[in-house]
Write an enzyme that holds these catalytic residues in place. Structure first.
Site, PDB file in Angstrom:
ATOM      1  N   THR A  18     -24.378 -35.384 -20.250  1.00 23.99           N
ATOM      2  CA  THR A  18     -23.839 -36.715 -19.950  1.00 23.99           C
ATOM      3  C   THR A  18     -23.279 -36.760 -18.533  1.00 23.99           C
ATOM      4  O   THR A  18     -23.505 -37.722 -17.792  1.00 23.99           O
ATOM      5  CB  THR A  18     -22.752 -37.094 -20.957  1.00 23.99           C
ATOM      6  OG1 THR A  18     -23.297 -37.073 -22.281  1.00 23.99           O
ATOM      7  CG2 THR A  18     -22.217 -38.487 -20.676  1.00 23.99           C
ATOM      8  N   LYS A  39     -29.014 -43.550 -23.987  1.00 22.73           N
ATOM      9  CA  LYS A  39     -28.777 -42.481 -24.953  1.00 22.73           C
ATOM     10  C   LYS A  39     -29.507 -42.899 -26.226  1.00 22.73           C
ATOM     11  O   LYS A  39     -28.957 -43.633 -27.053  1.00 22.73           O
ATOM     12  CB  LYS A  39     -27.276 -42.309 -25.214  1.00 22.73           C
ATOM     13  CG  LYS A  39     -26.922 -41.175 -26.163  1.00 22.73           C
ATOM     14  CD  LYS A  39     -27.030 -39.825 -25.492  1.00 22.73           C
ATOM     15  CE  LYS A  39     -26.535 -38.715 -26.431  1.00 22.73           C
ATOM     16  NZ  LYS A  39     -26.596 -37.387 -25.795  1.00 22.73           N
ATOM     17  N   GLY A 120     -28.467 -32.563 -27.612  1.00 21.85           N
ATOM     18  CA  GLY A 120     -28.650 -31.130 -27.819  1.00 21.85           C
ATOM     19  C   GLY A 120     -29.639 -30.563 -26.823  1.00 21.85           C
ATOM     20  O   GLY A 120     -29.599 -30.872 -25.638  1.00 21.85           O
TER      21      GLY A 120
END
EC number: 6.3.3.3
Length: 226
Positions: A18, A39, A120
């Site tokens: 991020t 996202k 992830g």
């Protein structure tokens, strides 16, 4: 073909995707008027101003130069901080690459550049058949790999790069993010990765006791992205 975005992945969860995605947005905004972060799947929500939203999504929105509907920049928001397929199953929600690609296509009509942040690592499952790698492949954007600098990062980085290339995507660069203030041979590890990774180092983020300001991170982006 004009540059219109990238896909940000990491060597693991919690390695600074991020932060780097936001830094990319700030850097790209100097050359492109309309930049937006996406996202596709956020797992783990907090309540902000009466709305349940992921902190990652808020950070990307703050770094974007255009406001878009939430259903586009975060089409799947899942309450529990779990792997996407597990969080989706717990929420009774099906997640498919097709719906995420559709949201991405709509974003491309609203912005010049879309920075997509994965969840992830590279091969995280979305459902019983598809992974985030399938989404990246469907989008076809160049990939930026965030390497979390800590013990074990060499193997994680090299395997991630190998998988990205094996899937037929272009690894455009990587960013080294220092996670361990006391990491032994940090500079030597970075130099090893510079020799072994088939892509340029775009920037190094020093260790910071708190999350650093993404606007202060210096990235050296490819000329074709300007």
């Amino acid at each position: 073909m004009a540059f219109d975005g990238c896909f940000v992945t990491g060597t693991d969860t919690g390695v600074g995707k991020t932060l780097v995605s936001a830094a990319l947005l700030h850097t790209l905004a100097r050359q492109h008027r309309r930049v937006v972060g996406m996202k596709p799947v956020a797992a783990g929500l907090v309540q902000r101003d009466g709305e349940w939203v992921a902190e990652d999504v808020l950070a990307l929105r703050a770094a974007s130069t255009v406001a878009v509907p939430a259903v586009l920049d975060n089409p799947v928001a899942l309450p529990d901080a779990l792997a996407p397929h597990l969080a989706a199953a717990r929420a009774g929600r099906a997640v498919t690459v097709a719906e995420l690609v559709a949201a991405h296509a709509a974003l491309r009509d609203l912005a010049d550049v879309v920075v997509v942040e994965g969840a992830g690592g590279w091969r995280v499952p979305l459902n019983e058949r598809e992974t985030l790698a399938d989404l990246a492949l469907a989008i076809g954007a160049p990939v930026v790999l965030v390497v979390g600098l800590r013990l074990g990062c060499l193997n994680h980085a090299l395997l991630s790069a190998e998988a990205i290339r094996a899937d037929g995507l272009h690894l455009a660069g990587w960013v080294a993010n220092t996670l361990d203030a006391d990491m032994a041979c940090r500079d030597e590890n970075i130099e090893t990765l510079r020799r072994w990774l088939p892509a340029p180092l775009l920037g190094t983020v020093p260790w910071h006791p708190q999350t650093p300001d993404a606007r202060q991170i210096v990235l050296d982006l490819p000329d074709t992205w300007r």
